[in-house]
Design a protein around this motif. Structure first.
Motif, PDB file in Angstrom:
ATOM      1  N   ALA A   2      82.276 -95.771  12.254  1.00  0.00           N
ATOM      2  CA  ALA A   2      82.442 -97.141  12.501  1.00  0.00           C
ATOM      3  C   ALA A   2      81.970 -97.584  14.292  1.00  0.00           C
ATOM      4  CB  ALA A   2      83.716 -98.306  12.815  1.00  0.00           C
ATOM      5  N   ASP A   3      81.620 -96.382  14.722  1.00  0.00           N
ATOM      6  CA  ASP A   3      81.999 -95.636  16.456  1.00  0.00           C
ATOM      7  C   ASP A   3      80.673 -95.133  16.403  1.00  0.00           C
ATOM      8  OD1 ASP A   3      81.898 -94.776  19.224  1.00  0.00           O
ATOM      9  OD2 ASP A   3      84.257 -94.524  18.595  1.00  0.00           O
ATOM     10  N   PRO A   4      80.330 -95.924  17.543  1.00  0.00           N
ATOM     11  CA  PRO A   4      78.457 -95.464  17.572  1.00  0.00           C
ATOM     12  C   PRO A   4      77.911 -93.975  18.352  1.00  0.00           C
ATOM     13  CG  PRO A   4      78.624 -97.829  19.176  1.00  0.00           C
ATOM     14  CD  PRO A   4      80.586 -97.405  18.201  1.00  0.00           C
ATOM     15  N   ARG A   5      79.419 -94.131  19.251  1.00  0.00           N
ATOM     16  CA  ARG A   5      79.354 -92.530  19.717  1.00  0.00           C
ATOM     17  C   ARG A   5      79.411 -91.710  18.362  1.00  0.00           C
ATOM     18  NH1 ARG A   5      84.647 -92.195  22.916  1.00  0.00           N
ATOM     19  NH2 ARG A   5      84.899 -93.230  21.447  1.00  0.00           N
ATOM     20  N   PHE A   6      80.016 -91.594  17.456  1.00  0.00           N
ATOM     21  CA  PHE A   6      80.301 -90.381  16.816  1.00  0.00           C
ATOM     22  C   PHE A   6      79.466 -90.407  14.976  1.00  0.00           C
ATOM     23  CE2 PHE A   6      84.215 -91.533  18.993  1.00  0.00           C
ATOM     24  CZ  PHE A   6      83.979 -89.946  19.780  1.00  0.00           C
ATOM     25  N   GLU A   7      78.822 -91.827  15.014  1.00  0.00           N
ATOM     26  CA  GLU A   7      77.699 -92.600  13.970  1.00  0.00           C
ATOM     27  C   GLU A   7      77.108 -91.069  13.329  1.00  0.00           C
ATOM     28  OE1 GLU A   7      75.021 -96.208  13.429  1.00  0.00           O
ATOM     29  OE2 GLU A   7      75.270 -95.006  15.416  1.00  0.00           O
ATOM     30  N   LYS A   8      76.019 -90.091  14.571  1.00  0.00           N
ATOM     31  CA  LYS A   8      75.674 -89.092  13.987  1.00  0.00           C
ATOM     32  C   LYS A   8      76.637 -87.624  13.856  1.00  0.00           C
ATOM     33  CE  LYS A   8      71.159 -90.532  14.621  1.00  0.00           C
ATOM     34  NZ  LYS A   8      71.803 -92.230  13.494  1.00  0.00           N
ATOM     35  N   MET A   9      77.554 -87.544  13.534  1.00  0.00           N
ATOM     36  CA  MET A   9      78.398 -86.173  14.798  1.00  0.00           C
ATOM     37  C   MET A   9      78.851 -85.642  12.912  1.00  0.00           C
ATOM     38  SD  MET A   9      80.590 -84.881  15.985  1.00  0.00           S
ATOM     39  CE  MET A   9      80.909 -84.893  17.479  1.00  0.00           C
ATOM     40  N   PRO A  10      77.948 -84.919  12.374  1.00  0.00           N
ATOM     41  CA  PRO A  10      78.557 -84.364  11.454  1.00  0.00           C
ATOM     42  C   PRO A  10      79.639 -84.252  10.447  1.00  0.00           C
ATOM     43  CG  PRO A  10      77.007 -82.341  12.745  1.00  0.00           C
ATOM     44  CD  PRO A  10      77.475 -83.709  13.209  1.00  0.00           C
ATOM     45  N   VAL A  11      79.949 -84.647   9.950  1.00  0.00           N
ATOM     46  CA  VAL A  11      81.984 -84.435   9.357  1.00  0.00           C
ATOM     47  C   VAL A  11      80.939 -83.618   7.777  1.00  0.00           C
ATOM     48  CG1 VAL A  11      83.437 -85.218   8.322  1.00  0.00           C
ATOM     49  CG2 VAL A  11      81.970 -86.515  10.506  1.00  0.00           C
ATOM     50  N   ILE A  12      82.106 -82.385   7.611  1.00  0.00           N
ATOM     51  CA  ILE A  12      82.022 -81.902   6.417  1.00  0.00           C
ATOM     52  C   ILE A  12      83.706 -81.855   5.579  1.00  0.00           C
ATOM     53  CG2 ILE A  12      81.750 -79.601   5.219  1.00  0.00           C
ATOM     54  CD1 ILE A  12      79.572 -78.999   6.864  1.00  0.00           C
ATOM     55  N   ALA A  13      83.750 -82.344   4.668  1.00  0.00           N
ATOM     56  CA  ALA A  13      84.741 -83.414   4.093  1.00  0.00           C
ATOM     57  C   ALA A  13      85.542 -81.982   3.492  1.00  0.00           C
ATOM     58  CB  ALA A  13      84.829 -84.147   3.466  1.00  0.00           C
ATOM     59  N   ILE A  14      86.907 -81.749   3.694  1.00  0.00           N
ATOM     60  CA  ILE A  14      87.021 -80.781   2.532  1.00  0.00           C
ATOM     61  C   ILE A  14      88.467 -80.883   1.682  1.00  0.00           C
ATOM     62  CG2 ILE A  14      88.960 -78.615   2.366  1.00  0.00           C
ATOM     63  CD1 ILE A  14      87.726 -77.785   5.493  1.00  0.00           C
ATOM     64  N   THR A  15      87.918 -81.629   0.407  1.00  0.00           N
ATOM     65  CA  THR A  15      89.021 -82.160  -0.953  1.00  0.00           C
ATOM     66  C   THR A  15      89.617 -80.674  -1.734  1.00  0.00           C
ATOM     67  OG1 THR A  15      86.941 -81.134  -2.822  1.00  0.00           O
ATOM     68  CG2 THR A  15      87.316 -83.328  -0.906  1.00  0.00           C
ATOM     69  N   ALA A  16      91.180 -81.431  -1.775  1.00  0.00           N
ATOM     70  CA  ALA A  16      92.039 -80.353  -2.373  1.00  0.00           C
ATOM     71  C   ALA A  16      91.334 -79.667  -4.224  1.00  0.00           C
ATOM     72  CB  ALA A  16      93.284 -81.114  -2.561  1.00  0.00           C
ATOM     73  N   ASP A  55      87.332 -88.332  21.032  1.00  0.00           N
ATOM     74  CA  ASP A  55      88.098 -89.339  23.244  1.00  0.00           C
ATOM     75  C   ASP A  55      87.731 -88.472  23.782  1.00  0.00           C
ATOM     76  OD1 ASP A  55      87.518 -92.005  22.843  1.00  0.00           O
ATOM     77  OD2 ASP A  55      89.485 -92.574  22.360  1.00  0.00           O
ATOM     78  N   GLN A  56      89.004 -87.232  23.398  1.00  0.00           N
ATOM     79  CA  GLN A  56      89.001 -86.184  24.795  1.00  0.00           C
ATOM     80  C   GLN A  56      88.353 -85.203  24.951  1.00  0.00           C
ATOM     81  OE1 GLN A  56      92.800 -85.054  23.395  1.00  0.00           O
ATOM     82  NE2 GLN A  56      93.793 -87.059  23.922  1.00  0.00           N
ATOM     83  N   VAL A  57      87.600 -84.624  23.908  1.00  0.00           N
ATOM     84  CA  VAL A  57      87.120 -83.504  24.160  1.00  0.00           C
ATOM     85  C   VAL A  57      85.365 -83.956  24.013  1.00  0.00           C
ATOM     86  CG1 VAL A  57      86.836 -81.328  23.121  1.00  0.00           C
ATOM     87  CG2 VAL A  57      89.382 -81.593  23.340  1.00  0.00           C
ATOM     88  N   LEU A 113      80.444 -80.454  15.528  1.00  0.00           N
ATOM     89  CA  LEU A 113      80.821 -80.414  14.043  1.00  0.00           C
ATOM     90  C   LEU A 113      82.322 -80.761  13.902  1.00  0.00           C
ATOM     91  CD1 LEU A 113      79.018 -78.992  10.526  1.00  0.00           C
ATOM     92  CD2 LEU A 113      81.671 -78.546  10.762  1.00  0.00           C
ATOM     93  N   VAL A 114      82.215 -82.018  12.191  1.00  0.00           N
ATOM     94  CA  VAL A 114      84.353 -82.113  11.975  1.00  0.00           C
ATOM     95  C   VAL A 114      84.277 -81.173  11.075  1.00  0.00           C
ATOM     96  CG1 VAL A 114      86.122 -83.856  12.383  1.00  0.00           C
ATOM     97  CG2 VAL A 114      84.319 -83.797  13.174  1.00  0.00           C
ATOM     98  N   GLU A 171      89.799 -92.200   5.892  1.00  0.00           N
ATOM     99  CA  GLU A 171      90.032 -93.478   6.971  1.00  0.00           C
ATOM    100  C   GLU A 171      89.031 -92.840   7.475  1.00  0.00           C
ATOM    101  OE1 GLU A 171      90.576 -96.884   8.580  1.00  0.00           O
ATOM    102  OE2 GLU A 171      90.785 -96.181   6.531  1.00  0.00           O
ATOM    103  N   ALA A 172      89.631 -91.806   8.763  1.00  0.00           N
ATOM    104  CA  ALA A 172      90.082 -91.125  10.110  1.00  0.00           C
ATOM    105  C   ALA A 172      87.577 -91.338   9.529  1.00  0.00           C
ATOM    106  CB  ALA A 172      89.389 -89.852   9.925  1.00  0.00           C
ATOM    107  N   THR A 173      86.905 -90.390   8.939  1.00  0.00           N
ATOM    108  CA  THR A 173      85.470 -90.951   8.937  1.00  0.00           C
ATOM    109  C   THR A 173      84.835 -92.248   9.325  1.00  0.00           C
ATOM    110  OG1 THR A 173      85.837 -88.770   7.359  1.00  0.00           O
ATOM    111  CG2 THR A 173      83.736 -89.516   7.562  1.00  0.00           C
ATOM    112  N   ARG A 174      85.753 -93.061   7.845  1.00  0.00           N
ATOM    113  CA  ARG A 174      85.189 -94.719   8.442  1.00  0.00           C
ATOM    114  C   ARG A 174      84.808 -94.742   9.562  1.00  0.00           C
ATOM    115  NH1 ARG A 174      87.262 -95.263   2.758  1.00  0.00           N
ATOM    116  NH2 ARG A 174      89.078 -95.013   3.455  1.00  0.00           N
ATOM    117  N   ARG A 175      86.441 -94.539  10.506  1.00  0.00           N
ATOM    118  CA  ARG A 175      87.070 -95.428  11.810  1.00  0.00           C
ATOM    119  C   ARG A 175      85.435 -94.692  12.436  1.00  0.00           C
ATOM    120  NH1 ARG A 175      92.874 -96.782  13.230  1.00  0.00           N
ATOM    121  NH2 ARG A 175      92.915 -97.646  11.071  1.00  0.00           N
TER     122      ARG A 175
END
Length: 417
Positions: free
Chosen positions: A361-375, A333-335, A340-341, A354-358
């Motif tokens: 759901a926000d049109p602003r971040f629909e296309k933002m690349p997200v790479i998940a890091i799993t344990a 929201d701020q930056v 990429l996340v 949960e954060a990725t799902r949210r």
């Protein structure tokens, strides 16, 4: 030095033990044994030897060890994504010339795969006819003696310098000075690659691409937009819409242009002049894709944050930190300029899924690349990440080379001068 560890054998015997001869070899990277067997049988029927790998790591190892003539690649593999394998193969001077055709049930990676140099993308389930066409495309690339490049540039000096940069015995360059002349040629000829400036006397480069997309041109080649001016994000997005393989370059970066052209023309790097090999080394050393980029790192482990932040900052990226999913959403929201996340999955308060799902759901971040890091690299873990909307995943402990490779895949493809 230790001998290379043997790559696990596939679930049925392939041709890896047959000594190298004149027969062409195709490598199939496919985790479904039944479908791998169909491709293996078809390869034999068409006169190829066939090697088979059921995972990303095995596939990369086999490609490096045997340097096959062509590769058929699935996108969903048990240990990583096909895009990761594609990026690593195209990053290596020894394997980047190999024509790679994707055959996959996943349809969300087509643009990225073509941009990274794949020659085609077939969707599963496929018919025998479609698979014959896939082999046909590979055969075309392997037998083609001369590669044809369309250069659209009205400035004589620029045109001369680009021609000098890329000319070679096996390359034919067709140069024109206007969009209309380019369209005229595209209606009747197939080009292996197209380089265009954005400012043309009769139309903007984006209008040319729009016209190419609208018209029945013979075949849409990989397009390299080679321009010296800064583009707004809107202009970048507009250009990306009309071609799956647009690379924005700066006029001050001939090495980058040479790098892209050799990629799309499948040139064997070892056969280039030493001067050109040097230029390609320079282009890769810079890794300008990280410069001026902002990455949001979401993790609650201080050691991880420290290690990843310093590695990313060394490459020229700026790093913003979130300690949990809630903080990640606040940061987004701020930056404004986050590109990429990197999202850890296991975190207190709000986890990464949960954060990725949210975010999605926000049109602003629909296309933002997200790479998940799993344990842990558990299969359902990865499925959950992709289902939540992540583009890709990495297991801890994070292998930095793999991380950089994935960042190159998913970082927005634009370079700012």
């Amino acid at each position: 030095p230790q001998p290379p560890s043997p790559v696990p054998a596939p679930q049925f015997a392939d041709d890896r033990s047959i000594p190298r001869d004149q027969v062409r070899r195709v490598l199939v990277i496919e985790d479904e044994p039944q479908f791998a067997h169909i491709l293996y049988d078809l390869a034999h029927e068409l006169g190829y030897r066939c090697l088979v790998a059921h995972g990303a790591a095995d596939g990369f190892e086999l490609a490096t060890q045997f340097v096959p003539d062509a590769i058929l690649l699935d996108m969903r593999l048990p240990d990583s994504t096909g895009l990761d394998v594609l990026q690593r193969l195209k990053d290596s001077p020894h394997t980047r010339h190999i024509p790679i055709h994707v055959v996959s049930a996943a349809d969300n990676a087509q643009g990225a795969a073509l941009q990274m140099g794949a020659i085609g993308y077939a969707l599963k389930p496929t018919t025998r006819d479609e698979l014959m066409k896939v082999f046909g495309r590979l055969e075309e690339k392997l037998t083609q003696k001369v590669k044809v490049v369309l250069l659209v540039e009205d400035d004589d000096l620029q045109r001369e310098s680009v021609m000098r940069l890329i000319e070679d015995d096996d390359i034919e360059i067709v140069a024109v000075g206007s969009g209309e002349e380019a369209l005229e040629l595209l209606r009747t000829r197939v080009f292996d690659c197209m380089i265009t400036d954005l400012r043309l006397p009769d139309m903007q480069g984006s209008e040319l691409l729009k016209a190419m997309a609208a018209e029945e041109i013979v075949s849409f080649p990989p397009v390299i937009v080679y321009t010296g001016r800064n583009l707004t994000r809107d202009e970048e997005t507009e250009l990306q819409r009309y071609s799956r393989s647009i690379i924005i370059k700066g006029a001050r970066s001939p090495e980058r242009l040479l790098d892209e052209v050799t990629l799309f023309l499948h040139k064997v790097e070892a056969e280039l002049s030493s001067e050109r090999q040097g230029m390609l080394k320079t282009a890769r050393g810079r890794d300008r894709i990280f410069e001026g980029r902002t990455i949001l790192l979401v993790d609650d482990d201080v050691r991880n944050i420290f290690a990843l932040t310093s590695a990313l900052e060394q490459r020229g990226a700026a790093v913003e930190i979130g300690r949990n999913g809630r903080e990640a959403l606040e940061k987004l929201d701020q930056v404004r300029e986050i590109d990429l996340v990197l999202m850890d999955v296991m975190m207190p308060e709000m986890d990464g899924l949960e954060a990725t799902r949210r975010m999605r759901a926000d049109p602003r971040f629909e296309k933002m690349p997200v790479i998940a890091i799993t344990a842990k690299a558990m299969k359902d873990d990865r499925e959950q990440c992709l289902a939540a909307g992540a583009n890709d995943y990495l297991a801890k402990p994070v292998d930095l080379e793999r991380l950089f490779s994935l960042l190159r895949v998913w970082m927005p493809k634009m370079e700012r001068l």
